[in-house]
Design a protein around this motif. Structure first.
Motif, short mmCIF file in Angstrom:
data_model
loop_
_atom_site.label_atom_id
_atom_site.label_comp_id
_atom_site.label_asym_id
_atom_site.label_seq_id
_atom_site.Cartn_x
_atom_site.Cartn_y
_atom_site.Cartn_z
N LEU A 84 0.82 -1.37 -0.07
CA LEU A 84 0.01 0.10 0.05
C LEU A 84 0.89 1.27 -0.01
CD1 LEU A 84 -2.73 -0.87 2.64
CD2 LEU A 84 -2.81 -1.01 0.06
N GLU A 85 2.06 1.14 -0.13
CA GLU A 85 2.94 2.32 -0.29
C GLU A 85 2.81 3.46 -1.18
OE1 GLU A 85 5.94 4.70 0.99
OE2 GLU A 85 5.67 2.52 1.52
N GLY A 86 2.42 4.61 -0.66
CA GLY A 86 1.85 5.71 -1.44
C GLY A 86 0.64 5.53 -2.04
N LYS A 87 -0.21 4.62 -1.51
CA LYS A 87 -1.97 4.66 -1.98
C LYS A 87 -2.86 4.89 -0.96
CE LYS A 87 -0.76 0.89 -5.44
NZ LYS A 87 -1.54 -0.22 -6.19
N THR A 88 -3.65 5.61 -1.53
CA THR A 88 -4.87 5.64 -0.64
C THR A 88 -5.71 4.37 -0.53
OG1 THR A 88 -6.34 6.48 -2.35
CG2 THR A 88 -5.31 8.18 -1.13
N PHE A 89 -6.23 4.00 0.45
CA PHE A 89 -7.04 2.69 0.55
C PHE A 89 -8.08 2.76 1.43
CE2 PHE A 89 -4.08 2.51 3.70
CZ PHE A 89 -4.47 1.71 4.87
N VAL A 90 -9.20 1.85 1.08
CA VAL A 90 -10.27 1.63 1.98
C VAL A 90 -10.08 0.12 2.91
CG1 VAL A 90 -11.60 0.29 0.19
CG2 VAL A 90 -12.83 1.48 2.27
N ALA A 91 -10.51 0.13 4.21
CA ALA A 91 -10.39 -0.95 4.86
C ALA A 91 -11.57 -1.27 5.61
CB ALA A 91 -9.05 -1.02 5.86
#
Length: 220
Positions: A84-91
């Motif tokens: 997930l380096e440098g990424k926006t994400f949903v959890a």
């Protein structure tokens, strides 16, 4: 008598009387019309060891173009962080907090059934990270069942990159073993590699019906 009836009558005469269908008990054994219990004619277990299950699952997933890594429990947080380096994400709200490195906090968005994100918002995010319910080694299939650590189906379908954690104890050998662990009344999502399809010219197009990239982290 119609031609159809005539043909079916001849087939019936050739085959003889059809035996009564067997019933299947909750345990999987079949019971004949006479009440005798017989062994099912299909496999219900694979008989594979844990190492064999993991090796087979990795082989199938990689064949489907998924990126797979097997890590120890203490290496899971770093493995997720790297993907997930440098990424926006949903959890999902129920994802174990210790799975996510502190450096990811500002790029994380949480989704829950009580506070679901709109599809438009999900589409703006780079990735999603979830756990999984069951993985079937023989078919290379990962199943999500909507549990708190997996979340709503939408979050695993809209973002372009899915990081999926597979606890080794949830890996089974064959389909009957998988379904024996699942509650079929839950919203099940079956994943066999990244989303891909081919048109009539057999040109592979990825990311049509779900994530273009699938990272699987198997935790032993």
């Amino acid at each position: 008598m119609s031609a159809r009836d005539d043909i079916l009558a001849r087939v019936h005469a050739a085959l003889g009387t059809t035996p009564a269908p067997a019933e299947v008990t909750p345990g999987g054994a079949e019971v004949t019309a006479g009440g005798a219990e017989v062994t099912p004619l299909y496999r219900t277990t694979s008989g594979l060891t844990e190492d064999e299950l993991v090796d087979l699952l990795v082989d199938r997933l990689e064949d489907y173009k998924a990126r797979v890594e097997v890590v120890a429990a203490e290496g899971l947080t770093e493995a997720i962080r790297a993907r997930l380096e440098g990424k926006t994400f949903v959890a999902p709200a129920g994802l174990p907090a210790h799975w996510l490195h502190a450096s990811l906090a500002e790029r994380r968005v949480t989704d829950s059934r009580e506070a679901p994100l709109a599809v438009v918002r999900l589409d703006e995010l780079d990735a999603v990270v979830t756990s999984s319910a069951v993985s079937i080694a023989e078919t290379g299939t990962i199943v999500l069942d909507g549990s708190p650590d997996q979340g709503r189906r939408a979050i695993s379908l809209v973002p372009d990159h899915h990081v999926c954690v597979v606890p080794v104890e949830t890996v089974v050998g064959i389909v009957p073993e998988g379904f024996a662990r699942l509650d079929i009344t839950r919203p099940l999502t079956f994943i066999s590699g990244p989303s891909a399809t081919s048109d009539i010219e057999l040109e592979r197009v990825e990311g049509v019906h779900g994530p273009r990239t699938l990272d699987v982290i198997i935790v032993r």
